[in-house]
Design a protein around this motif. Structure first.
Motif, PDB file in Angstrom:
ATOM      1  N   TYR A  75       0.811  -1.213   0.000  1.00 38.37           N
ATOM      2  CA  TYR A  75       0.000   0.000   0.000  1.00 38.37           C
ATOM      3  C   TYR A  75       0.848   1.269   0.000  1.00 38.37           C
ATOM      4  O   TYR A  75       0.446   2.283  -0.556  1.00 38.37           O
ATOM      5  N   LEU A  76       2.028   1.209   0.603  1.00 37.00           N
ATOM      6  CA  LEU A  76       2.929   2.356   0.508  1.00 37.00           C
ATOM      7  C   LEU A  76       3.360   2.588  -0.940  1.00 37.00           C
ATOM      8  O   LEU A  76       3.382   3.719  -1.415  1.00 37.00           O
ATOM      9  N   VAL A  77       3.711   1.514  -1.627  1.00 37.04           N
ATOM     10  CA  VAL A  77       4.087   1.635  -3.038  1.00 37.04           C
ATOM     11  C   VAL A  77       2.911   2.170  -3.849  1.00 37.04           C
ATOM     12  O   VAL A  77       3.071   3.074  -4.672  1.00 37.04           O
ATOM     13  N   ASN A  78       1.733   1.637  -3.608  1.00 29.81           N
ATOM     14  CA  ASN A  78       0.544   2.111  -4.324  1.00 29.81           C
ATOM     15  C   ASN A  78       0.342   3.607  -4.111  1.00 29.81           C
ATOM     16  O   ASN A  78       0.152   4.365  -5.068  1.00 29.81           O
ATOM     17  N   LEU A  79       0.349   4.036  -2.847  1.00 32.02           N
ATOM     18  CA  LEU A  79       0.131   5.451  -2.547  1.00 32.02           C
ATOM     19  C   LEU A  79       1.232   6.324  -3.136  1.00 32.02           C
ATOM     20  O   LEU A  79       0.961   7.378  -3.720  1.00 32.02           O
ATOM     21  N   TYR A  80       2.462   5.890  -2.980  1.00 32.45           N
ATOM     22  CA  TYR A  80       3.580   6.707  -3.438  1.00 32.45           C
ATOM     23  C   TYR A  80       3.605   6.832  -4.953  1.00 32.45           C
ATOM     24  O   TYR A  80       3.884   7.908  -5.484  1.00 32.45           O
ATOM     25  N   THR A  81       3.310   5.761  -5.649  1.00 26.33           N
ATOM     26  CA  THR A  81       3.438   5.788  -7.108  1.00 26.33           C
ATOM     27  C   THR A  81       2.183   6.242  -7.833  1.00 26.33           C
ATOM     28  O   THR A  81       2.267   6.779  -8.934  1.00 26.33           O
ATOM     29  N   THR A  82       1.010   6.028  -7.225  1.00 23.25           N
ATOM     30  CA  THR A  82      -0.238   6.365  -7.920  1.00 23.25           C
ATOM     31  C   THR A  82      -1.118   7.358  -7.162  1.00 23.25           C
ATOM     32  O   THR A  82      -2.052   7.893  -7.734  1.00 23.25           O
ATOM     33  N   GLY A  83      -0.839   7.536  -5.875  1.00 20.43           N
ATOM     34  CA  GLY A  83      -1.687   8.398  -5.063  1.00 20.43           C
ATOM     35  C   GLY A  83      -2.930   7.690  -4.542  1.00 20.43           C
ATOM     36  O   GLY A  83      -3.756   8.285  -3.867  1.00 20.43           O
ATOM     37  N   LYS A  84      -3.070   6.404  -4.854  1.00 20.56           N
ATOM     38  CA  LYS A  84      -4.231   5.615  -4.427  1.00 20.56           C
ATOM     39  C   LYS A  84      -3.741   4.368  -3.696  1.00 20.56           C
ATOM     40  O   LYS A  84      -2.734   3.775  -4.072  1.00 20.56           O
ATOM     41  N   MET A  85      -4.495   3.971  -2.676  1.00 19.96           N
ATOM     42  CA  MET A  85      -4.094   2.797  -1.919  1.00 19.96           C
ATOM     43  C   MET A  85      -4.453   1.500  -2.642  1.00 19.96           C
ATOM     44  O   MET A  85      -3.699   0.540  -2.615  1.00 19.96           O
ATOM     45  N   HIS A  86      -5.587   1.481  -3.289  1.00 22.32           N
ATOM     46  CA  HIS A  86      -6.061   0.250  -3.927  1.00 22.32           C
ATOM     47  C   HIS A  86      -6.010   0.406  -5.447  1.00 22.32           C
ATOM     48  O   HIS A  86      -6.828   1.102  -6.029  1.00 22.32           O
ATOM     49  N   VAL A  87      -5.018  -0.232  -6.031  1.00 26.44           N
ATOM     50  CA  VAL A  87      -4.867  -0.244  -7.485  1.00 26.44           C
ATOM     51  C   VAL A  87      -4.489  -1.658  -7.912  1.00 26.44           C
ATOM     52  O   VAL A  87      -3.893  -2.405  -7.140  1.00 26.44           O
TER      53      VAL A  87
END
Length: 190
Positions: free
Chosen positions: A141-153
């Motif tokens: 979820y850190l990678v998701n948030l950092y790279t896309t701005g969204k937690m669930h992708v």
């Protein structure tokens, strides 16, 4: 449906780890003091900060990209803002930095291109993202948030590789090992 493990073969992950390690030594050697200072200041695990800086700059932090970013910031700052590019060592998007800094976009571009300011910003972002995903599997979820701005992708090859590299770096305490070697070998001379 393809399993996450099928997205990237083990051999590809090993190759990426070797590349990460070589790049991590350079990052650690050049920026260890900044990483330690801003990890402590923003209360973020230095291993997490180091891992994200390495992953984000692994394929982007080279002479050509750095030169293009700097020339672009001098000649076309409004274009950089319009395109909402990711800049600097931690590849922080201009719009993301604007939410944190509350200053003009031109000043944000300058701050993102300053390595020390960029590391500080990455640490602050990670601090905020860790709070957001405190009850979730952290690396994903850190990678998701950092790279896309969204937690669930949906997980793609790149995100999966980033997750695996960050987990490996943090779990193996890579930054601590690099620091230990660095200080053993005549105080920062490898």
């Amino acid at each position: 449906m393809m399993m996450e493990e099928d997205l990237i073969k083990v051999k590809e992950i090993d190759i990426a780890k070797n590349k990460f390690m070589i790049h991590g030594i350079k990052i650690g050697k050049k920026y260890a003091d900044f990483i330690l200072f801003y990890a402590n200041k923003h209360k973020v695990d230095k291993e997490i900060l180091f891992a994200f800086l390495c992953v984000e700059s692994l394929n982007r932090n080279n002479l050509i990209n750095n030169s293009l970013e700097k020339v672009g910031s001098l000649l076309f700052p409004n274009l950089l803002v319009k395109l909402d590019l990711s800049l600097g060592l931690g590849q922080v998007k201009i719009s993301t930095a604007k939410k944190l800094l509350h200053m003009s976009e031109k000043n944000i571009v300058k701050r993102l291109l300053n390595t020390e300011s960029n590391i500080s910003m990455v640490a602050l972002l990670l601090k905020n993202y860790i709070i957001i995903c405190k009850n979730q599997p952290q690396a994903r979820y850190l990678v998701n948030l950092y790279t896309t701005g969204k937690m669930h992708v949906p997980i793609n090859r790149t995100l999966y590789l980033y997750i695996k590299l960050i987990e490996w770096s943090v779990n193996s305490q890579l930054f601590n090992k690099l620091l230990s070697n660095m200080y053993k070998n005549n105080k920062k001379q490898w």
